[in-house]
Design a protein around this motif. Sequence first.
Motif, PDB file in Angstrom:
ATOM      1  N   ASN A  72      -2.586 -10.958  -1.650  1.00 17.40           N
ATOM      2  CA  ASN A  72      -3.464 -11.448  -0.558  1.00 17.40           C
ATOM      3  C   ASN A  72      -3.883 -12.891  -0.803  1.00 17.40           C
ATOM      4  OD1 ASN A  72      -3.384  -9.014   0.845  1.00 17.40           O
ATOM      5  ND2 ASN A  72      -5.126  -8.156  -0.288  1.00 17.40           N
TER       6      ASN A  72
ATOM      7  N   PRO B 198       0.816  -1.235   0.000  1.00 17.09           N
ATOM      8  CA  PRO B 198       0.000   0.000   0.000  1.00 17.09           C
ATOM      9  C   PRO B 198       0.841   1.272   0.000  1.00 17.09           C
ATOM     10  CG  PRO B 198      -0.901  -1.595   1.538  1.00 17.09           C
ATOM     11  CD  PRO B 198       0.430  -2.133   1.108  1.00 17.09           C
TER      12      PRO B 198
ATOM     13  N   THR C  80      -5.266   6.370 -13.045  1.00 13.61           N
ATOM     14  CA  THR C  80      -6.358   5.394 -12.982  1.00 13.61           C
ATOM     15  C   THR C  80      -5.886   4.006 -13.383  1.00 13.61           C
ATOM     16  OG1 THR C  80      -7.966   7.135 -13.502  1.00 13.61           O
ATOM     17  CG2 THR C  80      -8.670   4.856 -13.822  1.00 13.61           C
TER      18      THR C  80
ATOM     19  N   LEU D 183      -2.328  -1.684  -9.384  1.00 15.41           N
ATOM     20  CA  LEU D 183      -1.968  -1.872  -7.976  1.00 15.41           C
ATOM     21  C   LEU D 183      -3.002  -2.722  -7.242  1.00 15.41           C
ATOM     22  CD1 LEU D 183      -0.722   1.745  -7.192  1.00 15.41           C
ATOM     23  CD2 LEU D 183       0.679  -0.327  -7.275  1.00 15.41           C
ATOM     24  N   ASN D 184      -4.268  -2.527  -7.557  1.00 19.83           N
ATOM     25  CA  ASN D 184      -5.314  -3.354  -6.936  1.00 19.83           C
ATOM     26  C   ASN D 184      -5.168  -4.813  -7.341  1.00 19.83           C
ATOM     27  OD1 ASN D 184      -6.527  -1.216  -5.592  1.00 19.83           O
ATOM     28  ND2 ASN D 184      -7.915  -0.748  -7.283  1.00 19.83           N
ATOM     29  N   ALA D 185      -4.826  -5.044  -8.619  1.00 19.95           N
ATOM     30  CA  ALA D 185      -4.626  -6.416  -9.076  1.00 19.95           C
ATOM     31  C   ALA D 185      -3.442  -7.068  -8.364  1.00 19.95           C
ATOM     32  CB  ALA D 185      -4.411  -6.433 -10.591  1.00 19.95           C
TER      33      ALA D 185
ATOM     34  N   SER E  60      -2.259  -6.206  -5.421  1.00 16.20           N
ATOM     35  CA  SER E  60      -2.639  -6.383  -4.016  1.00 16.20           C
ATOM     36  C   SER E  60      -3.515  -7.620  -3.838  1.00 16.20           C
ATOM     37  CB  SER E  60      -3.363  -5.135  -3.517  1.00 16.20           C
ATOM     38  OG  SER E  60      -3.773  -5.287  -2.182  1.00 16.20           O
ATOM     39  N   ASN E  61      -4.487  -7.813  -4.732  1.00 12.47           N
ATOM     40  CA  ASN E  61      -5.352  -8.993  -4.650  1.00 12.47           C
ATOM     41  C   ASN E  61      -4.553 -10.275  -4.837  1.00 12.47           C
ATOM     42  OD1 ASN E  61      -7.614  -7.396  -4.248  1.00 12.47           O
ATOM     43  ND2 ASN E  61      -8.081  -7.261  -6.435  1.00 12.47           N
TER      44      ASN E  61
ATOM     45  N   GLY F 170       2.525   1.707  -3.313  1.00 18.15           N
ATOM     46  CA  GLY F 170       1.559   2.157  -4.318  1.00 18.15           C
ATOM     47  C   GLY F 170       1.380   3.666  -4.272  1.00 18.15           C
TER      48      GLY F 170
ATOM     49  N   SER G 135      -3.920   2.567 -10.637  1.00 17.34           N
ATOM     50  CA  SER G 135      -4.765   2.092  -9.533  1.00 17.34           C
ATOM     51  C   SER G 135      -5.286   0.691  -9.814  1.00 17.34           C
ATOM     52  CB  SER G 135      -5.939   3.056  -9.322  1.00 17.34           C
ATOM     53  OG  SER G 135      -5.488   4.311  -8.915  1.00 17.34           O
ATOM     54  N   PHE G 136      -5.724   0.464 -11.047  1.00 21.32           N
ATOM     55  CA  PHE G 136      -6.182  -0.879 -11.408  1.00 21.32           C
ATOM     56  C   PHE G 136      -5.051  -1.894 -11.276  1.00 21.32           C
ATOM     57  CE2 PHE G 136      -9.502   1.336 -14.150  1.00 21.32           C
ATOM     58  CZ  PHE G 136     -10.535   1.063 -13.262  1.00 21.32           C
TER      59      PHE G 136
END
Length: 267
Positions: free
Chosen positions: A261, A193, A247, A253-255, A257-258, A196, A250-251
């Motif tokens: 996890n 995080p 944007t 980084l979210n991918a 991060s998922n 990112g 962000s997509f």
Amino acid sequence: MGGLSSALGSLWATLSYWLDPFCGPVGVFAIFGGDGLLSCGNVGWADEIALGVKVTIVLALITLPVGLFLGFLIALAMQSEERSLRTAAGIYTTIFRGLPELLTLFIVYFGFQMMVQAVLSWFGSEERVEINAFFAGMLALSVVFSSYCSEVLLSAFRAIPKGQYEAGSAVGLSRRRTMRLVIVPQLVRIALPGLGNLWMNLLKDTALVSVIGLTDILRQTGVAAKVTKEAFLFYAIACALYLVLATLSSFGLNAISNWANRAETSR
């Protein structure tokens, strides 16, 4: 061999043209630019702006691994048992977190050039040295990024229980393999995080290199605004381009991060 190189070059040029997201057959400016200021070719400024986007992306992508590597080394030094290493790392982070990014860029671009010139003069050479603007921008952004990155990584290091190191040693892993196989995977997940957020700041900080003449987004749109007297149009385009890059980041980084996890959950 020459024929093969020529064929590969032609193939690459064709693919680059068709896949160009800006001025290709299905590019943004090719579809929406029309025949005016935002058209591709000699009439409009789309080609110049597209070049600025590519330079911005390449600069950020090259700066990222350099900054991460330097930040990782500094974080290791900051938690070292050697006092001199901790002191040196503390001085490094204090300087580059305390100075404005623009001032750091000027120091690297002009100061490094003067230093190299002085060294050459000491050896009797009067040859004039000019530092490449891209290299200077990458170096300045890297040291700034690494100074903040080291703090993020240091916090992540401290969040990992010391028992993890002892467990690696207990199963016969060397200190280096424990770091690579046990610590670093957890470090990435914890620090992601914060890293990112630093990547987002890095994308914005690339705009600073326009002051040393590098053809990034802000430089190209600024030139277009001065020449055409359409400042609002071209600076609005610059805003839109930076927001699109943020944007997409962000997509991504979210991918990541998922994925991190899920990997942690499946362990």
